[in-house]
Design a protein around this motif. Structure first.
Motif, short mmCIF file in Angstrom:
data_model
loop_
_atom_site.label_atom_id
_atom_site.label_comp_id
_atom_site.label_asym_id
_atom_site.label_seq_id
_atom_site.Cartn_x
_atom_site.Cartn_y
_atom_site.Cartn_z
N ILE A 324 53.50 -19.31 55.79
CA ILE A 324 52.35 -18.83 56.08
C ILE A 324 52.02 -20.40 57.05
O ILE A 324 52.06 -20.93 57.03
N CYS A 325 50.82 -19.55 58.19
CA CYS A 325 50.32 -21.18 59.05
C CYS A 325 48.98 -22.30 57.30
O CYS A 325 48.13 -20.94 57.06
N GLU A 337 50.56 -14.73 57.81
CA GLU A 337 51.70 -15.04 57.17
C GLU A 337 53.03 -14.27 57.91
O GLU A 337 52.49 -13.23 58.63
N ALA A 338 53.53 -14.70 56.91
CA ALA A 338 55.75 -13.59 57.99
C ALA A 338 56.50 -13.24 56.33
O ALA A 338 56.48 -13.83 56.06
N GLU A 344 59.51 -12.24 62.93
CA GLU A 344 58.61 -12.90 62.87
C GLU A 344 58.52 -14.19 62.55
O GLU A 344 57.53 -14.81 62.52
N TYR A 345 59.44 -14.01 61.08
CA TYR A 345 59.22 -15.30 60.29
C TYR A 345 60.16 -16.05 61.10
O TYR A 345 59.85 -17.87 60.52
N GLU A 346 60.86 -16.43 61.71
CA GLU A 346 62.41 -16.07 61.78
C GLU A 346 61.80 -17.53 63.50
O GLU A 346 61.43 -19.26 63.08
N ASN A 371 51.74 -13.70 62.70
CA ASN A 371 52.40 -15.16 62.59
C ASN A 371 52.19 -16.22 62.60
O ASN A 371 52.57 -17.17 62.69
N GLY A 372 50.56 -16.09 63.85
CA GLY A 372 50.40 -17.79 64.15
C GLY A 372 50.93 -17.60 65.08
O GLY A 372 50.50 -18.66 65.76
#
Ligand SMILES: *[C@@H]1O[C@H](CO)[C@@H](O)[C@H](O)[C@H]1NC(C)=O
Ligand SMILES: *[C@@H]1O[C@H](CO)[C@@H](O)[C@H](O)[C@H]1NC(C)=O
Ligand SMILES: *[C@@H]1O[C@H](CO)[C@@H](O)[C@H](O)[C@H]1NC(C)=O
Length: 416
Positions: A324-325, A337-338, A344-346, A371-372
């Motif tokens: 999360i950011c 959140e990712a 998106e997570y990477e 994902n911000g």
């Protein structure tokens, strides 16, 4: 090393003694050394586009004269120095360098990445290929990137000599913001990281910064805390407190609103730290202990690297495995959140999440992905544009999204 230190301290001592004996206040006037001065070059007083210079200490007894070193403009003669070249009467102005050519030496624009980036911008400007929110790269007198970059309608952030984005960001509110961007602390961190850290296994802790890249006025070394200038980082006054007996709030420069991890309650001994710094200290102690016990430890990568403001960073891993950011106080920003295992997570950088949070009170904010990160296509007042991972416009805007080079070929550009 020891001999070098001795040399330096002897040098400093003699310097001080010498100046105290000879060049005391009023020396120049008393002994008439000012009378023999030749007039300083007018350049420093005029200081316009063609006539400028820098005031320096004059090469005379006790620096009694005013001395102005003129800056030579582009295309004018200069001297490279050396035997037989006569005395230097100026140096090439900012961004210029003296180049030997067939007909003599001339001041020419330095070749550098930043100047190339400016040339590229200028060429695109000539042909009408500049977006309305693109900013010409700013270079400093040495031809390197200036210490900040501003994205019009969004924020300004600190950058290195090489133009890489660094810690430190504020809302862009015109020329005032640009004048107030100093980035001394975040740039110092960057220099330490690049010049010292490569040879050192553990993270090097520098001075603590505030979110705009300036120095935090409160600095501590072990248990001793003192005040520094926010722009230069130089120690101010001789006020000092010892956390063994006094809380940090006793320091006159302590500002509660800048303290991200207040711990003024409780009794002596007090502390002024952050969870990230404590975590780092703990793991370093553990590693050192293991090494002493003869274990071959190679876990140095597991020591967290704290941001220059002593936080963990703006991306945090949650208990359920997502990222999360968060803001500088560790509070989640709006639900960005990712999920692990996704693109998106990477690629998560939270740059847009942090920027929009800084711009919270403004109405026109950039659009962020879940994902911000910045959405690649941003639209404003009827036109859309492509932006990079820092929200900077790339290329010309268009009223037709499908004409943008970053358009992916379907309606999915809206959601990300
Ligand atoms: C700068 O000042 C000098 C001396 O007053 C003058 O000759 C020159 O034209 C000025 N240059 C500009 C660009 O105004
Ligand atoms: C710092 O002080 C606060 C309040 O006295 C305390 O809760 C906290 O545990 C202390 N932290 C460390 C690392 O000693
Ligand atoms: C994961 O945990 C965070 C808090 O730690 C929570 O905000 C988030 O909703 C959780 N996500 C999922 C998918 O459960």
């Amino acid at each position: 090393m020891a001999s070098l230190l001795v040399f330096v301290s002897l040098f400093v001592c003699f310097g001080v003694v010498y100046s105290q004996l000879l060049c005391e206040d009023g020396f120049c006037r008393t002994y008439g050394f000012e009378v023999g001065c030749t007039a300083a070059a007018e350049h420093c007083r005029i200081n316009n586009a063609t006539h400028s210079g820098i005031w320096l200490l004059s090469p005379t007894t006790c620096n009694c004269c005013d001395y102005c070193l003129p800056f030579i403009v582009e295309g004018d003669h200069c001297t490279l120095g050396g035997p037989g070249t006569g005395t230097t009467v100026g140096r090439c102005g900012d961004g210029l360098t003296c180049v030997a050519e067939e007909n003599g030496n001339f001041c020419r624009r330095m070749e550098s990445d930043c100047h190339s980036a400016q040339d590229d911008y200028d060429a695109r400007h000539e042909s009408g290929q500049i977006g309305s929110l693109e900013q010409r790269p700013g270079c400093n007198g040495k031809g390197r990137y200036q210490h900040y970059h501003c994205v019009p309608t969004q924020t300004c952030f600190c950058q290195s000599d090489e133009g890489e984005r660094l810690f430190g960001e504020v809302v862009h509110q015109g020329a005032v913001t640009e004048r107030n961007m100093h980035c001394g602390c975040s740039r110092l961190h960057d220099k330490i990281k690049k010049s010292i850290s490569p040879g050192v296994k553990l993270p090097v802790v520098g001075l603590r910064c505030t979110s705009d890249g300036n120095f935090n006025p409160v600095q501590c070394l072990n248990n001793e805390c003192y005040c520094v200038d926010e722009i230069t980082g130089a120690i101010e006054g001789d006020e000092k407190i010892d956390l063994e007996t006094e809380p940090i709030s006793e320091l006159s420069c302590y500002d509660e609103s800048l303290d991200l991890f207040p711990s003024n309650t409780g009794t002596a001994p007090y502390n002024y730290t952050s969870p990230c710094l404590e975590d780092m200290k703990e793991r370093i102690a553990f590693l050192e202990e293991s090494e002493q016990d003869g274990f071959n430890v190679d876990f140095f990568s597991s020591v967290p690297e704290c941001l220059p403001d002593a936080t963990y960073g703006r991306i945090v891993r949650t208990w359920n495995g997502t990222k999360i950011c968060v803001d500088e106080r560790g509070q989640p920003i709006e639900g960005y959140e990712a999920m692990p295992g996704t693109k998106e997570y990477e690629e998560m950088n939270c740059n847009c999440a942090v920027t929009t949070q800084l711009m919270a009170s403004l109405t026109e904010k950039p659009v962020c992905c879940s994902n911000g990160n910045f959405r690649q296509i941003q639209c404003r007042r009827g036109a859309c544009r492509c932006v990079d991972s820092d929200g900077r416009q790339v290329g010309v805007e268009s009223t037709d999204v499908t004409e943008l080079p970053c358009y992916g070929g379907n309606e999915e550009w809206r959601i990300c």
